[in-house]
Design an enzyme around this catalytic site. Structure first.
Site, PDB file in Angstrom:
ATOM      1  N   GLY A 136      19.006   5.982 -33.879  1.00 47.15           N
ATOM      2  CA  GLY A 136      18.896   7.309 -34.475  1.00 47.15           C
ATOM      3  C   GLY A 136      19.955   8.228 -33.928  1.00 47.15           C
ATOM      4  O   GLY A 136      20.627   7.902 -32.942  1.00 47.15           O
ATOM      5  N   PRO A 173      21.813  11.401 -32.039  1.00 47.61           N
ATOM      6  CA  PRO A 173      21.598  11.911 -30.679  1.00 47.61           C
ATOM      7  C   PRO A 173      20.557  13.026 -30.677  1.00 47.61           C
ATOM      8  O   PRO A 173      20.478  13.801 -31.613  1.00 47.61           O
ATOM      9  CB  PRO A 173      22.964  12.482 -30.277  1.00 47.61           C
ATOM     10  N   GLY A 174      19.784  13.061 -29.625  1.00 44.07           N
ATOM     11  CA  GLY A 174      18.860  14.180 -29.441  1.00 44.07           C
ATOM     12  C   GLY A 174      17.582  14.101 -30.241  1.00 44.07           C
ATOM     13  O   GLY A 174      16.849  15.068 -30.338  1.00 44.07           O
ATOM     14  N   THR A 175      17.284  12.931 -30.828  1.00 42.08           N
ATOM     15  CA  THR A 175      16.068  12.847 -31.620  1.00 42.08           C
ATOM     16  C   THR A 175      14.885  12.322 -30.823  1.00 42.08           C
ATOM     17  O   THR A 175      13.798  12.186 -31.350  1.00 42.08           O
ATOM     18  CB  THR A 175      16.272  11.928 -32.835  1.00 42.08           C
ATOM     19  N   GLU A 184      34.673  38.037 -44.351  1.00 44.54           N
ATOM     20  CA  GLU A 184      33.266  37.613 -44.278  1.00 44.54           C
ATOM     21  C   GLU A 184      32.508  37.991 -45.541  1.00 44.54           C
ATOM     22  O   GLU A 184      31.683  37.217 -46.033  1.00 44.54           O
ATOM     23  CB  GLU A 184      32.580  38.210 -43.050  1.00 44.54           C
ATOM     24  N   HIS A 186      33.105  35.401 -48.139  1.00 44.17           N
ATOM     25  CA  HIS A 186      32.205  34.248 -47.983  1.00 44.17           C
ATOM     26  C   HIS A 186      30.840  34.572 -48.559  1.00 44.17           C
ATOM     27  O   HIS A 186      30.249  33.777 -49.289  1.00 44.17           O
ATOM     28  CB  HIS A 186      32.001  33.933 -46.496  1.00 44.17           C
TER      29      HIS A 186
HETATM   30  P1  ADP Z   1      18.165  10.831 -27.439  1.00 41.71           P
HETATM   31  O1  ADP Z   1      17.587  10.397 -28.750  1.00 41.71           O
HETATM   32  O2  ADP Z   1      19.588  11.226 -27.596  1.00 41.71           O
HETATM   33  O3  ADP Z   1      17.928   9.869 -26.351  1.00 41.71           O
HETATM   34  P2  ADP Z   1      16.468  12.473 -25.861  1.00 41.71           P
HETATM   35  O4  ADP Z   1      15.270  11.619 -25.907  1.00 41.71           O
HETATM   36  O5  ADP Z   1      17.266  12.414 -24.629  1.00 41.71           O
HETATM   37  O6  ADP Z   1      17.398  12.187 -27.110  1.00 41.71           O
HETATM   38  O7  ADP Z   1      16.027  13.966 -26.177  1.00 41.71           O
HETATM   39  C1  ADP Z   1      16.503  15.044 -25.447  1.00 41.71           C
HETATM   40  C2  ADP Z   1      15.454  16.120 -25.310  1.00 41.71           C
HETATM   41  O8  ADP Z   1      15.136  16.695 -26.559  1.00 41.71           O
HETATM   42  C3  ADP Z   1      14.147  15.606 -24.785  1.00 41.71           C
HETATM   43  O9  ADP Z   1      14.124  15.619 -23.403  1.00 41.71           O
HETATM   44  C4  ADP Z   1      13.130  16.575 -25.374  1.00 41.71           C
HETATM   45  O10 ADP Z   1      13.009  17.721 -24.575  1.00 41.71           O
HETATM   46  C5  ADP Z   1      13.754  16.964 -26.673  1.00 41.71           C
HETATM   47  N1  ADP Z   1      13.231  16.160 -27.780  1.00 41.71           N
HETATM   48  C6  ADP Z   1      13.951  15.312 -28.537  1.00 41.71           C
HETATM   49  N2  ADP Z   1      13.197  14.740 -29.476  1.00 41.71           N
HETATM   50  C7  ADP Z   1      11.951  15.218 -29.311  1.00 41.71           C
HETATM   51  C8  ADP Z   1      10.716  14.990 -29.978  1.00 41.71           C
HETATM   52  N3  ADP Z   1      10.624  14.146 -31.021  1.00 41.71           N
HETATM   53  N4  ADP Z   1       9.622  15.644 -29.535  1.00 41.71           N
HETATM   54  C9  ADP Z   1       9.724  16.491 -28.498  1.00 41.71           C
HETATM   55  N5  ADP Z   1      10.841  16.739 -27.823  1.00 41.71           N
HETATM   56  C10 ADP Z   1      11.968  16.125 -28.222  1.00 41.71           C
HETATM   57 ZN    ZN Z   2      35.803  32.268 -42.787  1.00 42.44          ZN
END
Ligand code: ADP
Ligand code: ZN
Ligand code: MG
Length: 650
Positions: free
Chosen positions: A220, A222-224, A445, A448
């Site tokens: 997935g 990043p950050g999910t 702006e 836009h």
């Molecule tokens: P990655 O998918 O890149 O490994 P992480 O698991 O490191 O992402 O997520 C980073 C931070 O974002 C987590 O520590 C959390 O605080 C927040 N986060 C991400 N997804 C969720 C989720 N589904 N529910 C709650 N918090 C989330």
């Molecule tokens: Zn512009």
């Protein structure tokens, strides 16, 4: 910036402790040696000649001869005559003199002058000095060596740690994260729950002949929450959990990574049932065909990967070791890793939808005191495309803003400001624009905003501002999507390109001169037009052919490798991209030309207030009039002759 509770302060590491212990030990040893060897009371030293003279003058009462010096006392009547400055209380002062080589005449002389003399046994302290001089150098050497090895254990391969895994082992609950802390990824959670079930009640499944899955891959953007999910599993599964990052296997020395993999699985098998989690698997499992060109690193990665592959095959189906891995680049993984029997389950952890976002916001807002007016579902609908990490950041930003204003609760205003801040960066009050610049930015702006308001599917214009923000923006138009979009139509892309070029068009129309302020817009518009032609196959002339290979499924913004094309096709692509951007530019000019009065009025209002939003902005944007040709252009990409000629005249 989210507040990170982990600081970077270094805990004293074990080898630093070791070093300091050694150093204190050496220090005390030195002090001791000093005391023992040189701690004898210091006696005044006199020249040998003076000693001889004193003997001859019958002033000396007693002499003790040792191997390297002579100690002697004066007769008491002599002391009375010579007042002693240093220690007058001491009746018998001892003097020291160093003899000139072996003076064989001395005993004879002493006997002649009736001096009492003796020879002292060799100092019993000497052996200690000798011993120490033998022991100290190796000791120092050993301690430095030990320190170096200790240091290497952290930083890289060393004799004692070759091939040892760097995995951390968590027991149940030790990560402090539960499934409840992960929201919005329900499918992934259900699948993982099933796997935990496998581990807990293995015989329930094996009795029916089912095989426990071996490898589960979380993929997935990043950050999910992939890493978070893994940590939650560690908290919930009730089995040992080995966690290691894929990059920890890659070493300078060929074969080390493979040894690490072997060691990891050996340990895991001993602790089965258990879970082994490899984060960022792509660091290690990159396809052997496509990976880099540096011979050494390639070799190492290949060996490590081979070891991993054979370990995956090596453990029997039901040993109870489950390998869990996460990556955001599944497309670069070696196909051998993904075949059935290895990572045979892929769980997609995608960006959350609106309901998911609301749930994630709720999770992160648990420890934040929210004001009455905060509506998380409204916030969720304002944040399409935000991943879990962005939402966590949003809550934190809002709390920070509220704290800065010394509020007791976090209000909806704080949240809205935080969204803005995340999308456009921090306000830069220090960047002061001069009057001309400000005017240019204002018209830009508003350009836009007017086009954005007219074009369907680009979202609602919520705010226009000429307050500098972020890295590059001198002013900005905040346009938020109304809903999650999974598909974008051809006409919407055209519209977006036109809206992007609206700023430049406004500058042309009003000032008859353009500025550098539009460079970012132009970049984005060109990228979009290029994708329109080469990736989405929307160009009439080229048809549905992809000229880019879609490779980065989850990493947007990384450019994709291009397909090889003939020079004619390359030319056509360039022309199509240019035609699209040109026609969008034309359209932007047409729209603004038709609404020039509105553009003037709104820009003046904006200059006076610096920020336009809410009812006032809506009132302005409602008055935008669409030229007749806009609709045709949006849907066909064709410009009416009249529009073209009208513009070329203008
Ligand atoms: P990655 O998918 O890149 O490994 P992480 O698991 O490191 O992402 O997520 C980073 C931070 O974002 C987590 O520590 C959390 O605080 C927040 N986060 C991400 N997804 C969720 C989720 N589904 N529910 C709650 N918090 C989330
Ligand atoms: Zn512009
Ligand atoms: Mg991660």
């Amino acid at each position: 910036m989210p507040i990170d509770t982990k600081t970077n302060r270094r805990e004293p590491s074990p080898q630093q402790n070791y070093l300091s212990k050694i150093l204190t030990f050496l220090f005390w040893l030195l002090i001791l040696v000093n005391l023992v060897l040189f701690g004898e009371p210091q006696h005044p030293q006199v020249p040998y000649s003076q000693f001889m003279a004193q003997v001859e003058a019958d002033k000396v009462s007693r002499v003790v001869i040792s191997s390297n010096q002579i100690q002697y006392e004066l007769r008491s009547e002599v002391i009375a005559q010579v007042p002693n400055k240093q220690s007058p209380a001491q009746p018998k002062q001892i003097f020291v003199t160093i003899p000139v080589a072996m003076d064989l005449e001395l005993p004879k002389l002493l006997r002649e002058h009736k001096v009492e003399f003796s020879v002292s046994p060799p100092s019993n302290l000497n052996w200690l000095a000798v011993l120490l001089s033998w022991i100290m150098p190796p000791l120092i050497f050993l301690s430095i060596w030990g320190w170096l090895i200790g240091r290497n254990q952290l930083n890289g391969p060393a004799a004692l740690t070759l091939g040892k895994t760097k995995a951390r082992i968590y027991s149940e609950g030790s990560t402090g994260i539960k499934f409840n802390d992960v929201a919005g990824v329900d499918e992934a959670k259900t699948e993982l729950q099933e796997i935990i079930d496998f581990l807990k009640y293995a015989d329930k499944y094996t009795r029916l002949g089912a095989k426990i899955p071996k490898g589960v891959l979380l993929v997935g953007p990043p950050g999910t929450g992939k890493t978070l999910l893994a940590r939650a599993i560690a908290g919930e599964a009730g089995v040992p959990f080995f966690s290691i990052s894929g990059s920890a296997f890659i070493e300078l020395f060929v074969g080390l990574g493979a040894a690490r993999v072997r060691d990891l699985f050996e340990q895991a098998k001993q602790q089965a049932p258990c879970i082994v989690f490899i984060d960022e698997l792509d660091a290690l499992g990159r396809s052997r065909v496509s990976s880099g060109s540096i011979a050494g690193s390639n070799d190492e990665r290949e060996q490590t990967l081979n070891q991993l592959l054979s370990e995956l095959d090596g453990f029997e189906p039901n040993t109870g070791v489950i390998l869990l891995a996460a990556t955001n680049r599944p497309e670069v993984l070696d196909p051998a890793l993904l075949r059935p029997g290895r990572f045979d389950r892929q769980i997609v952890v995608d960006r959350p939808d609106k309901i998911g976002r609301e749930a994630i916001l709720r999770v992160h807002a648990r420890n934040v005191s929210l004001a009455q007016d905060v509506d998380l579902s409204k916030l969720a609908s304002r944040t399409p495309g935000f991943a879990g990490a962005d939402l966590a950041n949003l809550v934190n930003e809002a709390a920070l803003l509220a704290a800065r204003k010394s509020h007791t609760t976090v209000t909806m205003t704080d949240f809205n400001e935080a969204i803005e801040r995340i999308l456009t960066g921090l306000e830069k009050k220090s960047r002061v624009l001069n009057e001309t610049e400000k005017k240019t930015v204002a018209y830009h702006e508003v350009g836009h905003a007017l086009i954005g308001a007219l074009i369907p599917g680009t979202g609602t214009v919520e705010k226009i501002s000429v307050v500098p923000r972020g890295v590059a923006a001198l002013g900005y138009t905040l346009q938020l999507p109304e809903e999650d979009r999974f598909l974008v139509t051809e006409s919407e892309i055209r519209g977006r390109i036109a809206a992007l070029l609206g700023g430049r068009a406004a500058e042309e129309l009003i000032f008859h001169e353009v500025s550098t302020g539009a460079s970012d817009d132009i970049q984005k518009a060109t990228d979009l037009a290029e994708r329109f032609v080469t990736l989405y196959g929307m160009s009439q002339a080229l048809g549905p052919i992809a000229f880019e290979k879609a490779q980065h499924r989850f990493l947007e913004g990384l450019s994709n490798p291009q397909r090889q094309v003939s020079p004619t096709i390359a030319e056509t692509i360039d022309r199509e991209v240019k035609d699209l951007v040109d026609s969008a530019h034309e359209m932007a000019l047409t729209i603004l030309g038709k609404n020039q009065q509105l553009l003037e009025d709104t820009a003046q209002k904006l200059l006076a207030k610096e920020v336009l939003e809410g009812e006032e902005l809506r009132h302005c944007l409602h008055q935008v009039q669409a030229p007749a040709e806009v609709d045709i252009w949006l849907h066909t990409g064709k410009l009416l002759k009249s529009a073209l000629t009208a513009q070329s005249k203008a």
